[in-house]
Design a protein around this motif. Structure first.
Motif, PDB file in Angstrom:
ATOM      1  N   VAL A 201       0.835  -1.198   0.000  1.00  0.00           N
ATOM      2  CA  VAL A 201       0.000   0.000   0.000  1.00  0.00           C
ATOM      3  C   VAL A 201       0.871   1.250   0.000  1.00  0.00           C
ATOM      4  CG1 VAL A 201      -1.736   1.315   1.254  1.00  0.00           C
ATOM      5  CG2 VAL A 201      -1.899  -1.182   1.158  1.00  0.00           C
ATOM      6  N   ARG A 202       0.604   2.153  -0.963  1.00  0.00           N
ATOM      7  CA  ARG A 202       1.343   3.409  -1.059  1.00  0.00           C
ATOM      8  C   ARG A 202       0.472   4.603  -0.666  1.00  0.00           C
ATOM      9  NH1 ARG A 202       6.258   2.062  -0.232  1.00  0.00           N
ATOM     10  NH2 ARG A 202       7.210   0.791  -1.885  1.00  0.00           N
ATOM     11  N   PHE A 203      -0.777   4.596  -1.081  1.00  0.00           N
ATOM     12  CA  PHE A 203      -1.681   5.635  -0.588  1.00  0.00           C
ATOM     13  C   PHE A 203      -3.122   5.158  -0.728  1.00  0.00           C
ATOM     14  CE2 PHE A 203      -1.229   7.036  -5.041  1.00  0.00           C
ATOM     15  CZ  PHE A 203      -2.510   7.449  -5.393  1.00  0.00           C
ATOM     16  N   TYR A 204      -4.046   5.961  -0.246  1.00  0.00           N
ATOM     17  CA  TYR A 204      -5.455   5.609  -0.231  1.00  0.00           C
ATOM     18  C   TYR A 204      -6.253   6.668  -1.004  1.00  0.00           C
ATOM     19  CZ  TYR A 204      -4.177   2.570   3.685  1.00  0.00           C
ATOM     20  OH  TYR A 204      -3.589   1.620   4.482  1.00  0.00           O
ATOM     21  N   GLU A 205      -7.308   6.218  -1.655  1.00  0.00           N
ATOM     22  CA  GLU A 205      -8.249   7.166  -2.241  1.00  0.00           C
ATOM     23  C   GLU A 205      -9.483   7.230  -1.362  1.00  0.00           C
ATOM     24  OE1 GLU A 205     -10.663   8.316  -6.328  1.00  0.00           O
ATOM     25  OE2 GLU A 205      -9.513   6.457  -6.248  1.00  0.00           O
ATOM     26  N   ALA A 206      -9.885   8.453  -1.014  1.00  0.00           N
ATOM     27  CA  ALA A 206     -11.067   8.663  -0.184  1.00  0.00           C
ATOM     28  C   ALA A 206     -12.303   8.679  -1.073  1.00  0.00           C
ATOM     29  CB  ALA A 206     -10.952   9.976   0.584  1.00  0.00           C
ATOM     30  N   LEU A 207     -13.225   7.757  -0.813  1.00  0.00           N
ATOM     31  CA  LEU A 207     -14.463   7.641  -1.586  1.00  0.00           C
ATOM     32  C   LEU A 207     -15.640   7.949  -0.662  1.00  0.00           C
ATOM     33  CD1 LEU A 207     -13.567   4.302  -3.382  1.00  0.00           C
ATOM     34  CD2 LEU A 207     -13.327   6.610  -4.309  1.00  0.00           C
ATOM     35  N   ALA A 208     -16.437   8.941  -1.026  1.00  0.00           N
ATOM     36  CA  ALA A 208     -17.545   9.375  -0.171  1.00  0.00           C
ATOM     37  C   ALA A 208     -18.790   8.536  -0.423  1.00  0.00           C
ATOM     38  CB  ALA A 208     -17.850  10.846  -0.400  1.00  0.00           C
ATOM     39  N   ARG A 209     -19.536   8.293   0.623  1.00  0.00           N
ATOM     40  CA  ARG A 209     -20.842   7.656   0.562  1.00  0.00           C
ATOM     41  C   ARG A 209     -21.799   8.491   1.413  1.00  0.00           C
ATOM     42  NH1 ARG A 209     -18.152   5.510  -2.731  1.00  0.00           N
ATOM     43  NH2 ARG A 209     -17.703   3.284  -3.006  1.00  0.00           N
ATOM     44  N   LEU A 210     -23.095   8.334   1.183  1.00  0.00           N
ATOM     45  CA  LEU A 210     -24.090   9.070   1.965  1.00  0.00           C
ATOM     46  C   LEU A 210     -25.093   8.077   2.535  1.00  0.00           C
ATOM     47  CD1 LEU A 210     -24.964  11.977   2.742  1.00  0.00           C
ATOM     48  CD2 LEU A 210     -26.560  11.892   0.825  1.00  0.00           C
ATOM     49  N   ARG A 211     -25.221   8.072   3.856  1.00  0.00           N
ATOM     50  CA  ARG A 211     -26.130   7.146   4.528  1.00  0.00           C
ATOM     51  C   ARG A 211     -27.423   7.876   4.892  1.00  0.00           C
ATOM     52  NH1 ARG A 211     -25.509   2.138   6.215  1.00  0.00           N
ATOM     53  NH2 ARG A 211     -23.250   2.231   5.858  1.00  0.00           N
ATOM     54  N   LEU A 212     -28.553   7.327   4.393  1.00  0.00           N
ATOM     55  CA  LEU A 212     -29.855   7.919   4.664  1.00  0.00           C
ATOM     56  C   LEU A 212     -30.346   7.537   6.057  1.00  0.00           C
ATOM     57  CD1 LEU A 212     -31.644   7.315   1.228  1.00  0.00           C
ATOM     58  CD2 LEU A 212     -30.246   9.262   1.952  1.00  0.00           C
ATOM     59  N   SER A 213     -31.444   8.155   6.454  1.00  0.00           N
ATOM     60  CA  SER A 213     -31.977   7.910   7.797  1.00  0.00           C
ATOM     61  C   SER A 213     -32.425   6.462   7.985  1.00  0.00           C
ATOM     62  CB  SER A 213     -33.149   8.852   8.071  1.00  0.00           C
ATOM     63  OG  SER A 213     -34.157   8.686   7.076  1.00  0.00           O
ATOM     64  N   ASP A 214     -32.788   5.769   6.878  1.00  0.00           N
ATOM     65  CA  ASP A 214     -33.200   4.371   6.998  1.00  0.00           C
ATOM     66  C   ASP A 214     -32.013   3.413   6.838  1.00  0.00           C
ATOM     67  OD1 ASP A 214     -32.612   4.644   4.349  1.00  0.00           O
ATOM     68  OD2 ASP A 214     -34.534   3.906   3.596  1.00  0.00           O
ATOM     69  N   ASP A 215     -30.791   3.944   6.920  1.00  0.00           N
ATOM     70  CA  ASP A 215     -29.547   3.180   6.853  1.00  0.00           C
ATOM     71  C   ASP A 215     -29.177   2.747   5.425  1.00  0.00           C
ATOM     72  OD1 ASP A 215     -27.473   2.538   8.672  1.00  0.00           O
ATOM     73  OD2 ASP A 215     -27.886   0.396   8.410  1.00  0.00           O
ATOM     74  N   THR A 216     -29.885   3.254   4.425  1.00  0.00           N
ATOM     75  CA  THR A 216     -29.503   2.983   3.043  1.00  0.00           C
ATOM     76  C   THR A 216     -28.233   3.746   2.709  1.00  0.00           C
ATOM     77  OG1 THR A 216     -31.811   2.687   2.400  1.00  0.00           O
ATOM     78  CG2 THR A 216     -30.230   3.147   0.635  1.00  0.00           C
ATOM     79  N   LEU A 217     -27.284   3.072   2.080  1.00  0.00           N
ATOM     80  CA  LEU A 217     -26.016   3.702   1.733  1.00  0.00           C
ATOM     81  C   LEU A 217     -26.014   4.015   0.237  1.00  0.00           C
ATOM     82  CD1 LEU A 217     -23.339   4.470   3.136  1.00  0.00           C
ATOM     83  CD2 LEU A 217     -22.390   2.319   2.261  1.00  0.00           C
TER      84      LEU A 217
END
Length: 436
Positions: A201-217
């Motif tokens: 491992v040399r570096f990481y890419e940050a990937l965004a997700r959004l979690r809804l109130s019903d826990d759906t990602l």
């Protein structure tokens, strides 16, 4: 015998005349049928336009109710710019956009109706005026033709308006996304970029997700278009960058040399003052300078104006490495990109492999096998992304690709809440989640 011949000849002449008259009346009848059909079609279009107007009126009443509710909330003492008001504003914004589509569809229907009526009148007129050599005994006199409504011929039709049910679903989706965004539902997932062939491992890419109130990602493709429509992408990108800074600090505390890559939206980059705010955010944590890589898609690099180039130069001079991401082709100027501060170039693995297979069929200025060397001379490191099959890895090694990223090596994993700080730890999220 002569008399009989004359009688027969007269009968033939009379029959021909009668036949011609019958043909004329048949033509007249056909024209009347065509006219009635055209009028019926025009009536149907008018009826359709009326129905569209009724839908527009209904949606306008719907919007008025929401505006009244918003005004009442804003007048409530101590309300301020609460998340509820911002959510309602998002709903109103979405409704206004949908009503704009209603109005455009209504205008298109009315214009089409006018054009059809004008074409019908023109057809009837041209059909009712035969050539001089073919004029029938009965002459049809057309009525005066009105001036048709001018419609630009080059105007391209816009997409059809969504049915009402789909429009309501879209407004609901916008509300859910906005509520999750306001409630801090952004999650950061990290996917490693490894060195080949060792796979370290040399570096990481940050990937965004959004979690809804019903826990759906939700993945970026599911919520980013909504945030762009609402004009909130700059705020979203700053939030993600702040979380990436926290991850970089955590890696430094552990003695890791890994860096963190963060995607910036072209929409955000084009907003005045956005890149300046990124400079201020990174200046607030000078220890991570050089540990955060800012990634822009290939299209954004090709669309830079002087102001954005100057803003990126400020980041470059502070030691912030930049990256070209989401490439669609291999057409680039390595020297020019290096001068702008690009230190990494991420190319799809399949794109490079396909180009290498085609090299035997056509000559080019440089070989894909020399690509990593060409970039390295300019201080740019090549990264093969979207590596999904194990058999792809040895091909990339043979091409001299130094770094790679994809599910073959590791799937994105959610960052533990404690890494992001005490504020994130209060969200009640589990320590680690696999990306959805």
């Amino acid at each position: 015998m002569g008399v009989l011949s004359l009688v027969a000849a007269a009968a033939v002449v009379i029959a021909v005349v009668v036949m011609e008259v019958d043909l004329v009346w048949m033509a007249v009848a056909l024209l009347h049928v065509a006219a009635l059909s055209g009028v019926a079609f025009a009536w149907l279009r008018a009826h359709e336009a009326a129905k569209t107007a009724e839908r527009a009126a209904s949606d306008l009443r719907f919007l008025a109710k929401r505006l009244i509710r918003l005004e009442q909330e804003m007048r409530s003492p101590g309300t301020g710019a609460s998340p509820a008001i911002r959510t309602t504003m998002a709903e109103v914004t979405g409704t206004v956009g949908l009503l704009g589509g209603v109005v455009r569809e209504l205008a298109r229907n009315v214009a089409a109706q006018n054009r059809d009526v004008a074409d019908l009148r023109s057809t009837l007129t041209s059909s009712a005026q035969p050539a001089e050599s073919e004029k029938p005994a009965l002459k049809i006199v057309p009525e005066a033709r009105p001036v048709p409504v001018a419609v630009p011929e080059k105007a391209q039709p816009e997409p059809s308006l969504l049915p009402r049910k789909e429009a309501e679903d879209e407004i609901k989706r916008m509300r859910l996304v906005t509520q999750a965004f306001e409630a801090g539902g952004i999650e950061l997932h990290l996917q490693p970029v490894v060195a080949l062939p060792q796979r370290r491992v040399r570096f990481y890419e940050a990937l965004a997700r959004l979690r809804l109130s019903d826990d759906t990602l939700l993945t970026p493709a599911e919520f980013l278009p909504v945030l762009e429509r609402l004009g909130r992408m700059p705020e979203f990108d700053r939030k993600v960058l702040a979380r990436a800074v926290a991850v970089a600090k955590h890696l430094l505390a552990r003695g890791s040399e890994a860096i963190v890559g963060v995607n910036l939206s072209p929409f955000s980059v084009k907003q005045p003052g956005f890149l300046a705010s990124v400079v201020r955010l990174l200046d607030a944590s000078p220890e991570v300078l050089g540990k955060i890589v800012l990634e822009l898609p290939q299209s954004a690099w090709r669309d830079l104006d002087t102001g954005r180039k100057d803003a990126l130069a400020v980041l470059r001079d502070r030691g912030v490495p930049l990256s070209l991401d989401r490439a669609e082709d291999l057409a680039f100027d390595a020297r020019a990109l290096a001068d702008l501060g690009v230190r990494f170039m991420k190319l799809p693995a399949d794109l490079m492999i396909t180009a290498a297979e085609r090299e035997g069929a056509s000559a080019s200025e440089w070989s894909v096998r020399d690509l990593a060397t060409i970039l390295r001379r300019e201080g740019i490191r090549l990264v093969a992304e979207r590596v999904e099959r194990e058999e792809t890895v040895p091909v990339l090694v043979d091409l001299g690709v130094p770094l790679a990223q994809g599910f073959v090596f590791a799937a994105p994993r959610a960052v533990r809440s404690e890494v992001l700080g005490a504020k994130e730890a209060t969200d009640g999220k589990p320590a680690l989640r696999r990306a959805g």
